[in-house]
Design an enzyme around this catalytic site. Structure first.
Site, PDB file in Angstrom:
ATOM      1  N   CYS A  83      13.837   0.847 -13.437  1.00  0.00           N
ATOM      2  CA  CYS A  83      12.818   0.910 -14.619  1.00  0.00           C
ATOM      3  C   CYS A  83      13.297   1.621 -15.530  1.00  0.00           C
ATOM      4  O   CYS A  83      12.537   1.476 -16.546  1.00  0.00           O
ATOM      5  CB  CYS A  83      11.518   1.058 -13.888  1.00  0.00           C
ATOM      6  SG  CYS A  83      10.990   0.024 -12.384  1.00  0.00           S
ATOM      7  N   HIS A 134       6.917   2.864 -19.513  1.00  0.00           N
ATOM      8  CA  HIS A 134       7.288   1.702 -18.129  1.00  0.00           C
ATOM      9  C   HIS A 134       5.875   1.666 -17.845  1.00  0.00           C
ATOM     10  O   HIS A 134       5.092   2.597 -17.356  1.00  0.00           O
ATOM     11  CB  HIS A 134       8.193   2.379 -17.187  1.00  0.00           C
ATOM     12  CG  HIS A 134       8.243   1.425 -15.972  1.00  0.00           C
ATOM     13  ND1 HIS A 134       8.520   0.116 -16.145  1.00  0.00           N
ATOM     14  CD2 HIS A 134       8.274   1.694 -15.019  1.00  0.00           C
ATOM     15  CE1 HIS A 134       8.639  -0.468 -15.031  1.00  0.00           C
ATOM     16  NE2 HIS A 134       8.085   0.752 -14.216  1.00  0.00           N
ATOM     17  N   ASN A 179       4.371  -4.871 -13.355  1.00  0.00           N
ATOM     18  CA  ASN A 179       5.433  -4.108 -13.482  1.00  0.00           C
ATOM     19  C   ASN A 179       6.774  -5.062 -13.537  1.00  0.00           C
ATOM     20  O   ASN A 179       7.045  -5.549 -12.418  1.00  0.00           O
ATOM     21  CB  ASN A 179       5.481  -3.259 -12.365  1.00  0.00           C
ATOM     22  CG  ASN A 179       6.713  -2.191 -12.367  1.00  0.00           C
ATOM     23  OD1 ASN A 179       7.827  -2.557 -12.997  1.00  0.00           O
ATOM     24  ND2 ASN A 179       6.889  -1.258 -11.464  1.00  0.00           N
TER      25      ASN A 179
HETATM   26  O1  UT7 Z   1       8.288   1.231 -11.306  1.00  0.00           O
HETATM   27  C1  UT7 Z   1       8.106   2.189 -10.183  1.00  0.00           C
HETATM   28  C2  UT7 Z   1       7.696   1.110  -9.023  1.00  0.00           C
HETATM   29  N1  UT7 Z   1       6.696   1.650  -8.140  1.00  0.00           N
HETATM   30  C3  UT7 Z   1       5.609   2.233  -8.586  1.00  0.00           C
HETATM   31  O2  UT7 Z   1       5.198   2.236  -9.418  1.00  0.00           O
HETATM   32  C4  UT7 Z   1       4.694   2.797  -7.373  1.00  0.00           C
HETATM   33  C5  UT7 Z   1       3.686   3.810  -7.566  1.00  0.00           C
HETATM   34  N2  UT7 Z   1       2.621   3.671  -6.768  1.00  0.00           N
HETATM   35  C6  UT7 Z   1       1.372   3.264  -6.863  1.00  0.00           C
HETATM   36  O3  UT7 Z   1       1.444   2.421  -7.991  1.00  0.00           O
HETATM   37  C7  UT7 Z   1       0.520   3.305  -5.885  1.00  0.00           C
HETATM   38  O4  UT7 Z   1       1.005   4.189  -4.692  1.00  0.00           O
HETATM   39  C8  UT7 Z   1       0.122   1.953  -5.082  1.00  0.00           C
HETATM   40  C9  UT7 Z   1      -0.495   0.850  -5.943  1.00  0.00           C
HETATM   41  C10 UT7 Z   1       1.289   1.073  -4.813  1.00  0.00           C
HETATM   42  C11 UT7 Z   1      -0.761   2.156  -3.835  1.00  0.00           C
HETATM   43  O5  UT7 Z   1      -2.142   2.806  -4.277  1.00  0.00           O
HETATM   44  P1  UT7 Z   1      -2.421   4.224  -3.476  1.00  0.00           P
HETATM   45  O6  UT7 Z   1      -3.758   4.668  -4.161  1.00  0.00           O
HETATM   46  O7  UT7 Z   1      -1.404   4.995  -3.368  1.00  0.00           O
HETATM   47  O8  UT7 Z   1      -2.927   3.346  -2.161  1.00  0.00           O
HETATM   48  P2  UT7 Z   1      -2.354   3.713  -0.463  1.00  0.00           P
HETATM   49  O9  UT7 Z   1      -0.820   3.263  -0.364  1.00  0.00           O
HETATM   50  O10 UT7 Z   1      -2.442   5.320  -0.305  1.00  0.00           O
HETATM   51  O11 UT7 Z   1      -3.113   2.931   0.310  1.00  0.00           O
HETATM   52  C12 UT7 Z   1      -4.664   3.291   0.523  1.00  0.00           C
HETATM   53  C13 UT7 Z   1      -5.404   2.112   1.233  1.00  0.00           C
HETATM   54  C14 UT7 Z   1      -4.552   1.943   2.605  1.00  0.00           C
HETATM   55  O12 UT7 Z   1      -5.529   1.609   3.629  1.00  0.00           O
HETATM   56  P3  UT7 Z   1      -5.907   2.786   4.425  1.00  0.00           P
HETATM   57  O13 UT7 Z   1      -4.926   3.279   5.018  1.00  0.00           O
HETATM   58  O14 UT7 Z   1      -6.593   3.789   3.773  1.00  0.00           O
HETATM   59  O15 UT7 Z   1      -7.011   2.119   5.384  1.00  0.00           O
HETATM   60  C15 UT7 Z   1      -3.597   1.061   2.518  1.00  0.00           C
HETATM   61  O16 UT7 Z   1      -3.495   0.193   3.339  1.00  0.00           O
HETATM   62  O17 UT7 Z   1      -5.146   0.944   0.486  1.00  0.00           O
HETATM   63  C16 UT7 Z   1      -4.762  -0.130   1.656  1.00  0.00           C
HETATM   64  N3  UT7 Z   1      -3.950  -0.925   0.626  1.00  0.00           N
HETATM   65  C17 UT7 Z   1      -4.458  -2.181   0.181  1.00  0.00           C
HETATM   66  N4  UT7 Z   1      -5.731  -2.732   0.255  1.00  0.00           N
HETATM   67  C18 UT7 Z   1      -5.848  -3.715  -0.379  1.00  0.00           C
HETATM   68  C19 UT7 Z   1      -2.718  -0.987   0.242  1.00  0.00           C
HETATM   69  N5  UT7 Z   1      -2.249  -2.080  -0.639  1.00  0.00           N
HETATM   70  C20 UT7 Z   1      -3.474  -2.756  -0.590  1.00  0.00           C
HETATM   71  C21 UT7 Z   1      -3.827  -4.065  -1.288  1.00  0.00           C
HETATM   72  N6  UT7 Z   1      -5.074  -4.477  -1.207  1.00  0.00           N
HETATM   73  N7  UT7 Z   1      -2.891  -4.554  -2.143  1.00  0.00           N
END
Ligand code: UT7
Length: 308
Positions: free
Chosen positions: A113, A235, A265
């Site tokens: 990225c 980005h 993204n």
């Molecule tokens: O170019 C660089 C590329 N990468 C990035 O930019 C990634 C940067 N990170 C992020 O954008 C975020 O970390 C994410 C959007 C990927 C995830 O958001 P988060 O607030 O860090 O969520 P999390 O991984 O802590 O998950 C929270 C909850 C979990 O459930 P529990 O364990 O709390 O019950 C996940 O299983 O949300 C759940 N979850 C979802 N629920 C609905 C994870 N993905 C999803 C989803 N829909 N798509």
């Protein structure tokens, strides 16, 4: 000797996949995706119609036209991509052939990225040294081909597209600050014949800690204050990341234009597609001070400040 952007262009595949479409195949919701990322839809390639080469070529054609040049005026083609269909030949050589720019040197840059921004810095080096006169920098990605569509933690984030710009020599300076954290590289990986694995929170922490620092570094190098910047073209990884970076810089969020809601993204294509949209919409005008910043797998990062 400095450089300036002569023309920009972009291209997106026709097919749009909304959050509601994703809800049909994975356990997610429009509300969750919008709240956590700011994304509502993304464009994805279908079949073999669009590739990173066709998208990149279309974006490049538009940038060359906007620059008022012809393909035969381009001396060097730099393509930032991490989703090339083939290991060989590189995408830059395929785009060179498609454009009919046989006189141009061409090579790819794989820095995920941050790739487009790093490509711009390479162009600046060559232009400042006098080696080339007009450089085409392209960021083109078909991320949809390398993601695991059953992984709701990563699949919701990405989209496909390409952006390009033609840069040439001028008196106005571009200042760059680049870096990498190879030790953090496991946070975002994709092995050959495999799909993307990501520790989203690790990438999130990396971005929100590193990007304000590298932007402050580039502003200090250029002898500028954040308040003198007109726009930050970052980005487009996550709206919350962009909000946190704005806070870290103590800058108003209004200075951070976004298009992530409609395109997600697109890795190395994110910055040049947004830049092209802003230029074509008249939202970036000549003389404005613009900061570009990229970050991603590697982990790579960088920022530049320029006068448009
Ligand atoms: O170019 C660089 C590329 N990468 C990035 O930019 C990634 C940067 N990170 C992020 O954008 C975020 O970390 C994410 C959007 C990927 C995830 O958001 P988060 O607030 O860090 O969520 P999390 O991984 O802590 O998950 C929270 C909850 C979990 O459930 P529990 O364990 O709390 O019950 C996940 O299983 O949300 C759940 N979850 C979802 N629920 C609905 C994870 N993905 C999803 C989803 N829909 N798509």
């Amino acid at each position: 000797m400095g450089i300036k952007i002569l023309g920009t262009g972009s291209a997106l595949p026709e097919k749009v996949v909304t959050n509601f479409d994703l809800m049909k195949t994975m356990d997610t919701s429009d509300e969750w995706i919008r709240e956590r990322t700011g994304i509502g839809a993304r464009h994805v390639v279908t079949g073999s119609f669009d590739t990173e080469t066709t998208l990149g070529t279309n974006a490049a054609r538009r940038a060359i036209e906007a620059a008022g040049l012809l393909a035969c005026d381009i001396d060097l083609i730099l393509v930032a991509t991490c989703t090339a269909d083939d290991r060989l030949p590189c995408v830059a050589c395929k785009i060179q052939a498609a454009l009919g720019a046989g006189q141009a040197a061409a090579f790819d840059i794989n820095a995920a990225c941050a790739g487009f921004l790093i490509g711009l810095s390479v162009a600046e080096g060559y232009l400042s040294s006098g080696a080339f006169a007009n450089v085409l920098v392209v960021g083109t990605e078909t991320v949809s081909k390398i993601i695991d569509w059953s992984d709701r933690g990563s699949a919701i984030l990405f989209g496909d597209g390409a952006g390009a710009c033609v840069v040439t020599r001028s008196d106005s300076a571009f200042t760059f600050a680049l870096g990498a954290d190879g030790e953090g590289g496991d946070a975002l990986r994709c092995s050959h014949n495999s799909t993307v694995t990501m520790d989203g929170q690790a990438v999130y922490r990396f971005a929100t800690r590193t990007v304000p620092k590298v932007i402050n570094e580039v502003l200090a190098k250029a002898g500028m204050k954040a308040s003198e910047v007109d726009k930050y073209v970052l980005h487009q990884a996550n709206m919350r990341i962009i909000g946190s970076i704005a806070k870290g810089l103590k800058e108003p969020i209004e200075k951070f234009p976004t298009n992530i809601e409609n395109v997600g993204n697109m890795s190395s294509a994110s910055i040049p597609v947004l830049l092209d949209e802003l230029v074509r919409d008249g939202k970036i005008v000549a003389g404005e001070k613009i900061v570009l910043a990229g970050f991603g797998a590697g982990l790579t990062y960088g920022a530049c400040v320029m006068e448009y």
